[in-house]
Design a protein around this motif. Structure first.
Motif, PDB file in Angstrom:
ATOM      1  N   TYR A  38      37.704  28.455  44.259  1.00 10.40           N
ATOM      2  CA  TYR A  38      38.245  29.394  45.209  1.00 10.40           C
ATOM      3  C   TYR A  38      38.175  28.680  46.736  1.00 10.40           C
ATOM      4  O   TYR A  38      38.744  28.878  47.506  1.00 10.40           O
ATOM      5  N   GLN A  39      37.011  27.935  46.952  1.00  9.91           N
ATOM      6  CA  GLN A  39      36.772  27.342  48.065  1.00  9.91           C
ATOM      7  C   GLN A  39      37.783  26.306  48.402  1.00  9.91           C
ATOM      8  O   GLN A  39      37.959  26.109  49.558  1.00  9.91           O
ATOM      9  N   ILE A  40      38.430  25.775  47.289  1.00 11.68           N
ATOM     10  CA  ILE A  40      39.545  24.691  47.555  1.00 11.68           C
ATOM     11  C   ILE A  40      40.557  24.992  47.250  1.00 11.68           C
ATOM     12  O   ILE A  40      41.335  24.192  46.610  1.00 11.68           O
ATOM     13  N   SER A  41      41.002  26.401  47.405  1.00 11.66           N
ATOM     14  CA  SER A  41      42.312  26.698  46.922  1.00 11.66           C
ATOM     15  C   SER A  41      43.565  26.265  47.448  1.00 11.66           C
ATOM     16  O   SER A  41      44.582  26.245  46.836  1.00 11.66           O
ATOM     17  N   GLY A  42      43.462  25.327  48.433  1.00  9.16           N
ATOM     18  CA  GLY A  42      44.646  24.779  49.111  1.00  9.16           C
ATOM     19  C   GLY A  42      45.142  23.379  48.063  1.00  9.16           C
ATOM     20  O   GLY A  42      46.053  22.895  48.147  1.00  9.16           O
ATOM     21  N   ASN A  43      44.505  23.083  47.059  1.00  9.47           N
ATOM     22  CA  ASN A  43      44.687  22.064  46.242  1.00  9.47           C
ATOM     23  C   ASN A  43      44.886  22.518  44.821  1.00  9.47           C
ATOM     24  O   ASN A  43      43.873  22.847  44.201  1.00  9.47           O
ATOM     25  N   PRO A  44      46.224  22.794  44.379  1.00 11.00           N
ATOM     26  CA  PRO A  44      46.468  23.342  43.121  1.00 11.00           C
ATOM     27  C   PRO A  44      46.012  22.481  41.821  1.00 11.00           C
ATOM     28  O   PRO A  44      45.862  22.965  40.816  1.00 11.00           O
ATOM     29  N   LEU A  45      45.728  21.239  42.118  1.00 13.68           N
ATOM     30  CA  LEU A  45      45.277  20.331  41.057  1.00 13.68           C
ATOM     31  C   LEU A  45      43.677  20.893  40.549  1.00 13.68           C
ATOM     32  O   LEU A  45      43.453  20.575  39.621  1.00 13.68           O
ATOM     33  N   VAL A  46      42.778  21.189  41.532  1.00 15.09           N
ATOM     34  CA  VAL A  46      41.645  21.338  41.288  1.00 15.09           C
ATOM     35  C   VAL A  46      41.152  22.845  41.665  1.00 15.09           C
ATOM     36  O   VAL A  46      39.870  23.298  41.422  1.00 15.09           O
ATOM     37  N   GLY A  47      41.792  23.483  42.554  1.00 13.76           N
ATOM     38  CA  GLY A  47      41.527  25.007  43.160  1.00 13.76           C
ATOM     39  C   GLY A  47      42.113  25.770  42.619  1.00 13.76           C
ATOM     40  O   GLY A  47      43.005  25.728  41.539  1.00 13.76           O
ATOM     41  N   ARG A  48      41.684  27.072  42.901  1.00 18.38           N
ATOM     42  CA  ARG A  48      42.304  28.258  42.190  1.00 18.38           C
ATOM     43  C   ARG A  48      42.977  28.742  43.500  1.00 18.38           C
ATOM     44  O   ARG A  48      42.856  28.711  44.500  1.00 18.38           O
ATOM     45  N   THR A  49      44.152  29.540  43.041  1.00 20.60           N
ATOM     46  CA  THR A  49      45.156  30.153  44.265  1.00 20.60           C
ATOM     47  C   THR A  49      45.273  31.623  44.314  1.00 20.60           C
ATOM     48  O   THR A  49      45.936  32.176  43.732  1.00 20.60           O
ATOM     49  N   ASN A  50      44.000  32.251  44.879  1.00 24.77           N
ATOM     50  CA  ASN A  50      44.096  33.753  44.994  1.00 24.77           C
ATOM     51  C   ASN A  50      43.317  33.649  46.369  1.00 24.77           C
ATOM     52  O   ASN A  50      42.217  33.522  46.631  1.00 24.77           O
ATOM     53  N   ALA A  51      44.416  34.479  47.405  1.00 28.33           N
ATOM     54  CA  ALA A  51      44.078  34.496  48.773  1.00 28.33           C
ATOM     55  C   ALA A  51      42.851  35.477  49.093  1.00 28.33           C
ATOM     56  O   ALA A  51      41.800  35.074  49.893  1.00 28.33           O
ATOM     57  N   ILE A  52      42.572  36.667  48.320  1.00 25.21           N
ATOM     58  CA  ILE A  52      41.539  37.287  48.389  1.00 25.21           C
ATOM     59  C   ILE A  52      40.041  36.600  47.947  1.00 25.21           C
ATOM     60  O   ILE A  52      39.298  36.692  48.939  1.00 25.21           O
ATOM     61  N   MET A  53      40.172  35.955  46.960  1.00 32.30           N
ATOM     62  CA  MET A  53      38.964  35.391  46.564  1.00 32.30           C
ATOM     63  C   MET A  53      38.531  34.193  47.611  1.00 32.30           C
ATOM     64  O   MET A  53      37.477  33.811  47.814  1.00 32.30           O
ATOM     65  N   ALA A  54      39.667  33.496  48.040  1.00 29.15           N
ATOM     66  CA  ALA A  54      39.573  32.245  48.947  1.00 29.15           C
ATOM     67  C   ALA A  54      38.834  32.770  50.090  1.00 29.15           C
ATOM     68  O   ALA A  54      38.088  32.190  50.470  1.00 29.15           O
ATOM     69  N   GLY A  55      39.207  34.018  50.491  1.00 30.19           N
ATOM     70  CA  GLY A  55      38.742  34.399  51.701  1.00 30.19           C
ATOM     71  C   GLY A  55      37.168  34.957  51.613  1.00 30.19           C
ATOM     72  O   GLY A  55      36.555  34.881  52.453  1.00 30.19           O
ATOM     73  N   GLN A  56      37.034  35.579  50.237  1.00 35.69           N
ATOM     74  CA  GLN A  56      35.512  36.019  50.069  1.00 35.69           C
ATOM     75  C   GLN A  56      34.688  34.805  50.079  1.00 35.69           C
ATOM     76  O   GLN A  56      33.376  34.836  50.516  1.00 35.69           O
ATOM     77  N   VAL A  57      34.894  33.701  49.324  1.00 35.71           N
ATOM     78  CA  VAL A  57      33.972  32.839  49.140  1.00 35.71           C
ATOM     79  C   VAL A  57      33.755  31.623  50.405  1.00 35.71           C
ATOM     80  O   VAL A  57      32.938  30.911  50.462  1.00 35.71           O
ATOM     81  N   ASN A  58      34.693  31.750  51.307  1.00 32.95           N
ATOM     82  CA  ASN A  58      34.966  31.156  52.458  1.00 32.95           C
ATOM     83  C   ASN A  58      34.483  31.785  53.887  1.00 32.95           C
ATOM     84  O   ASN A  58      34.328  31.404  54.789  1.00 32.95           O
ATOM     85  N   SER A  59      33.689  32.839  53.414  1.00 32.83           N
ATOM     86  CA  SER A  59      33.317  33.901  54.553  1.00 32.83           C
ATOM     87  C   SER A  59      31.811  34.547  54.065  1.00 32.83           C
ATOM     88  O   SER A  59      32.147  35.701  53.468  1.00 32.83           O
TER      89      SER A  59
END
Length: 132
Positions: free
Chosen positions: A74-95
């Motif tokens: 989730y921390q690398i959600s901007g890269n669909p090859l290795v990341g996950r795309t969930n805006a809520i979780m990306a915000g959580q792990v990056n904050s």
């Protein structure tokens, strides 16, 4: 003599490996504190086993390795090859609400903190069942 040297080398490697594993062992208590400060129960429910929506996963009892890799992805959600795309979780792990940078802005969780979180969640009793 060669055999003794080989055995000595193997034992040394095992000892070093064990020391490295224990030095990087996750801290369940620290993980619990991070989960509480992060407010994970707001979506994943009581004991992280009663999500507020069927769309959200039950986390309690999940394998810590899986949880760690999911959180890190989730921390690398901007890269669909290795990341996950969930805006809520990306915000959580990056904050990380527990630690801020010099500007007072929450910083992302470190890899060690993600391992602590995963270890804590994995230690919880959950409804997940392993089929053999």
């Amino acid at each position: 003599m060669k055999m003794l040297k080989a055995v000595s080398f193997v034992l040394g490697a095992v000892a070093l490996g064990a020391a490295a594993m224990s030095a990087s062992a996750a801290d369940i208590t620290a993980g619990k504190a991070l989960v509480e400060k992060g407010g994970c129960v707001a979506c994943h429910g009581k004991d992280l086993n009663a999500p507020i929506s069927p769309d959200y996963p039950k986390l309690a009892g999940q394998h810590p390795d899986y949880l760690y890799h999911a959180l890190a992805s989730y921390q690398i959600s901007g890269n669909p090859l290795v990341g996950r795309t969930n805006a809520i979780m990306a915000g959580q792990v990056n904050s990380n609400p527990a630690v801020t940078d010099k500007h007072g802005k929450p910083r992302p969780f470190t890899r060690a903190e993600l391992k602590d979180i995963a270890a804590y969640i994995g230690s919880l009793k959950g409804d997940l069942v392993l089929k053999k």
